[in-house]
Design a protein around this motif. Sequence first.
Motif, PDB file in Angstrom:
ATOM      1  N   ILE A   1       4.799  12.358  -4.533  1.00 29.10           N
ATOM      2  CA  ILE A   1       6.070  12.735  -4.023  1.00 29.10           C
ATOM      3  C   ILE A   1       6.161  12.085  -2.492  1.00 29.10           C
ATOM      4  N   SER A   2       4.928  12.033  -2.168  1.00 28.11           N
ATOM      5  CA  SER A   2       4.690  11.472  -0.937  1.00 28.11           C
ATOM      6  C   SER A   2       6.516   9.871  -1.216  1.00 28.11           C
ATOM      7  N   ASP A   3       5.976   9.219  -1.847  1.00 26.81           N
ATOM      8  CA  ASP A   3       7.134   7.405  -2.279  1.00 26.81           C
ATOM      9  C   ASP A   3       8.433   8.054  -2.592  1.00 26.81           C
ATOM     10  N   MET A   4       8.671   9.882  -2.881  1.00 29.80           N
ATOM     11  CA  MET A   4       9.819  10.087  -2.827  1.00 29.80           C
ATOM     12  C   MET A   4      10.798  10.181  -1.642  1.00 29.80           C
ATOM     13  N   ILE A   5       9.358  10.973  -0.378  1.00 27.80           N
ATOM     14  CA  ILE A   5       9.658  11.309   0.547  1.00 27.80           C
ATOM     15  C   ILE A   5      10.007   9.833   1.914  1.00 27.80           C
ATOM     16  N   SER A   6       9.112   8.975   1.861  1.00 25.84           N
ATOM     17  CA  SER A   6       9.130   8.497   2.942  1.00 25.84           C
ATOM     18  C   SER A   6       9.562   6.699   2.519  1.00 25.84           C
ATOM     19  N   ASP A   7       8.809   6.301   1.039  1.00 29.82           N
ATOM     20  CA  ASP A   7       9.205   4.712   0.317  1.00 29.82           C
ATOM     21  C   ASP A   7      10.390   5.525  -0.490  1.00 29.82           C
ATOM     22  N   PHE A   8      11.565   5.661  -0.238  1.00 27.91           N
ATOM     23  CA  PHE A   8      11.969   5.839  -1.414  1.00 27.91           C
ATOM     24  C   PHE A   8      12.786   5.105  -1.558  1.00 27.91           C
ATOM     25  N   GLU A   9      12.798   3.696  -0.782  1.00 30.57           N
ATOM     26  CA  GLU A   9      14.543   2.546  -1.532  1.00 30.57           C
ATOM     27  C   GLU A   9      13.751   2.179  -2.395  1.00 30.57           C
ATOM     28  N   PRO A  10      13.059   1.540  -2.753  1.00 28.26           N
ATOM     29  CA  PRO A  10      13.203   1.024  -4.279  1.00 28.26           C
ATOM     30  C   PRO A  10      13.446   1.447  -5.639  1.00 28.26           C
ATOM     31  N   TYR A  11      12.921   2.464  -5.362  1.00 26.39           N
ATOM     32  CA  TYR A  11      13.856   3.850  -7.232  1.00 26.39           C
ATOM     33  C   TYR A  11      14.651   4.519  -6.322  1.00 26.39           C
ATOM     34  N   TRP A  12      15.192   5.232  -5.815  1.00 27.59           N
ATOM     35  CA  TRP A  12      16.027   6.540  -5.268  1.00 27.59           C
ATOM     36  C   TRP A  12      16.172   6.196  -4.040  1.00 27.59           C
ATOM     37  N   GLU A  13      17.526   7.469  -4.086  1.00 27.42           N
ATOM     38  CA  GLU A  13      18.690   7.010  -3.159  1.00 27.42           C
ATOM     39  C   GLU A  13      18.361   8.990  -2.599  1.00 27.42           C
ATOM     40  N   ILE A  14      18.648   8.670  -1.260  1.00 28.07           N
ATOM     41  CA  ILE A  14      19.341   9.827  -1.117  1.00 28.07           C
ATOM     42  C   ILE A  14      20.263  10.197  -1.529  1.00 28.07           C
ATOM     43  N   SER A  15      20.005  12.083  -1.678  1.00 27.12           N
ATOM     44  CA  SER A  15      20.948  13.163  -2.431  1.00 27.12           C
ATOM     45  C   SER A  15      21.291  14.053  -1.344  1.00 27.12           C
ATOM     46  N   SER A  16      21.641  14.976  -1.924  1.00 28.80           N
ATOM     47  CA  SER A  16      22.269  15.934  -0.679  1.00 28.80           C
ATOM     48  C   SER A  16      22.093  17.315  -1.896  1.00 28.80           C
ATOM     49  N   GLU A  17      22.144  18.599  -1.263  1.00 27.55           N
ATOM     50  CA  GLU A  17      21.973  19.788  -1.359  1.00 27.55           C
ATOM     51  C   GLU A  17      23.256  20.149  -2.512  1.00 27.55           C
ATOM     52  N   LYS A  18      24.421  19.848  -2.180  1.00 27.86           N
ATOM     53  CA  LYS A  18      25.533  19.801  -3.120  1.00 27.86           C
ATOM     54  C   LYS A  18      25.652  19.763  -3.870  1.00 27.86           C
ATOM     55  N   GLU A  19      25.382  17.502  -3.933  1.00 29.86           N
ATOM     56  CA  GLU A  19      24.475  17.315  -5.199  1.00 29.86           C
ATOM     57  C   GLU A  19      24.044  17.649  -6.163  1.00 29.86           C
ATOM     58  N   PHE A  20      23.224  17.536  -5.924  1.00 29.21           N
ATOM     59  CA  PHE A  20      21.977  18.578  -6.690  1.00 29.21           C
ATOM     60  C   PHE A  20      22.246  19.505  -7.084  1.00 29.21           C
ATOM     61  N   GLU A  21      22.987  21.380  -6.110  1.00 32.10           N
ATOM     62  CA  GLU A  21      23.383  21.636  -7.319  1.00 32.10           C
ATOM     63  C   GLU A  21      24.661  22.028  -7.896  1.00 32.10           C
ATOM     64  N   THR A  22      25.375  20.830  -7.972  1.00 32.11           N
ATOM     65  CA  THR A  22      26.417  20.073  -8.578  1.00 32.11           C
ATOM     66  C   THR A  22      25.738  20.407  -9.938  1.00 32.11           C
ATOM     67  N   ILE A  23      24.953  19.563 -10.238  1.00 35.91           N
ATOM     68  CA  ILE A  23      24.001  18.448 -11.489  1.00 35.91           C
ATOM     69  C   ILE A  23      23.325  20.423 -12.036  1.00 35.91           C
ATOM     70  N   LYS A  24      23.020  20.911 -11.215  1.00 32.74           N
ATOM     71  CA  LYS A  24      22.039  22.045 -11.585  1.00 32.74           C
ATOM     72  C   LYS A  24      22.848  22.862 -12.007  1.00 32.74           C
ATOM     73  N   SER A  25      23.908  23.317 -12.196  1.00 30.41           N
ATOM     74  CA  SER A  25      24.639  24.823 -12.680  1.00 30.41           C
ATOM     75  C   SER A  25      25.944  23.956 -13.887  1.00 30.41           C
ATOM     76  N   LYS A  26      25.374  22.661 -14.066  1.00 30.92           N
ATOM     77  CA  LYS A  26      25.845  22.066 -15.626  1.00 30.92           C
ATOM     78  C   LYS A  26      25.004  22.377 -16.520  1.00 30.92           C
ATOM     79  N   ILE A  27      23.918  22.806 -16.251  1.00 29.73           N
ATOM     80  CA  ILE A  27      22.690  23.577 -17.312  1.00 29.73           C
ATOM     81  C   ILE A  27      23.128  24.530 -17.983  1.00 29.73           C
TER      82      ILE A  27
END
Length: 80
Positions: A54-80
């Motif tokens: 979790i700490s890596d996702m928050i602060s050292d994210f660039e090698p593995y993760w990209e910044i997303s948004s609440e709108k993007e997350f909720e859009t994907i979640k609504s497809k479930i």
Amino acid sequence: MNSNNIFPIFRKYKNEKSFFKIISKTEFEEVKLLKDKAEIHHFTANILPDFNFISDMISDFEPYWEISSEKEFETIKSKI
């Protein structure tokens, strides 16, 4: 990790197959896109590797993760 983080924080894997809503330093939700369906998982850290993940996702994210948004997350979640 910056103790001044404002939650939730949103991340996604670079391949856009998993989207994360980091709720706190100890928990997150993941929406995982599979070949023909999507799944949502709620995760609470209990051991050091989980806290580090979790700490890596928050602060050292660039090698593995990209910044997303609440709108993007909720859009994907609504497809479930």
